[in-house]
Scaffold this active site. Sequence first.
Site, PDB file in Angstrom:
ATOM      1  CB  SER A   1      -0.952  -0.018   1.196  1.00  0.00           C
ATOM      2  OG  SER A   1      -0.294  -0.437   2.377  1.00  0.00           O
ATOM      3  CG  ASN A   2       3.597   2.790   3.060  1.00  0.00           C
ATOM      4  OD1 ASN A   2       3.743   3.971   3.344  1.00  0.00           O
ATOM      5  ND2 ASN A   2       3.053   1.920   3.898  1.00  0.00           N
TER       6      ASN A   2
ATOM      7  CB  SER B   1      -1.872  -2.872   8.517  1.00  0.00           C
ATOM      8  OG  SER B   1      -0.600  -3.220   8.032  1.00  0.00           O
TER       9      SER B   1
ATOM     10  N   GLY C   1       2.231  -4.503  11.321  1.00  0.00           N
ATOM     11  CA  GLY C   1       2.186  -3.642  10.149  1.00  0.00           C
ATOM     12  C   GLY C   1       2.257  -2.165  10.454  1.00  0.00           C
TER      13      GLY C   1
ATOM     14  CE  LYS D   1       2.174  -4.059   6.459  1.00  0.00           C
ATOM     15  NZ  LYS D   1       2.365  -3.071   5.376  1.00  0.00           N
TER      16      LYS D   1
END
Length: 300
Positions: free
Chosen positions: A49-50, A170, A193, A168
């Site tokens: 997503s980053n 988040s 995350g 992961k």
Amino acid sequence: MTHNRKKLSGVFAPVVTPFQNDEILLDDLRFNLRKLNETGLAGYLALGSNGEFRSLTDREQIQVLEVFAEEKGDKVVMVGTACESTKETIAKSKIASEMGFDYVSVLTPCSFAKRMDGPTLRGHYERIADVATSPVLLYNAPGFAGGVRIPPKTVLELSQHPNIAGMKDSSPNGPAQFLSILDPEEDFHVLAGSANFFYPSLHPGAPGGILSLANLLPGPCCELYSLFEEGRYEEALKLHFRLARLNAFVSGPSGVAGVKAAMDITGFKGGEPRSPLTPVSEETREKIREQILTEGFSVE
């Protein structure tokens, strides 16, 4: 130590994709990877997503992965391969495996969010894992997936699949809810995350974390992990609070645009986000610089 736990231990950076005027700056990505390679990071998440993966064309995603393949050195690389359909996710996972990457990371589908219940998600992940040649990591991030969450019961079921290596997490509550129900004998591992709950997650068994702050402060993030490993918990807790405060200031209100601005401030090449996202204002950029300094970290 189990095979996956060893590979998934430590700090990973969910690497950003630098843009300028909506065009990818592949040379800047290469610069960042070369600089990150000199740190103690365990590895990277590419096309997360980053990395603004949903804003990239298929061809651009391949271009990004080609840079990772050339520059990853000895780092462990996870590749985000999530698509809305199981079929396309399998196809992209195959490409990532053929390019030699270690894991594929699969965010939950979300276009039909109301239909993404536990059994549906279980079937989706099992079909991918049955044919993927790289181990699969679940990616539980309701903030990036229209509120879709992987239920703890489903995570427990999927943890028993031989080709699903971990997750992961988040979600706002962090990995504790999952760590408490998993069988420690399974070679399945939950990565934190967010820097907000990275350190607290290490104590109940998370092997590491995928932290946006590692894009701009890889050294301090790795130091926190080392302090934990050495049992220096009081020092670790102090560093955790500094990183968590900064994380809440940088990525909390501004998301990836804030992370990119902070990278520019600490000597990396963050660039701009891709439209419709917009860069942070100059005022916000200056406040980010001040906050980095306030927490005792270096700028360039």
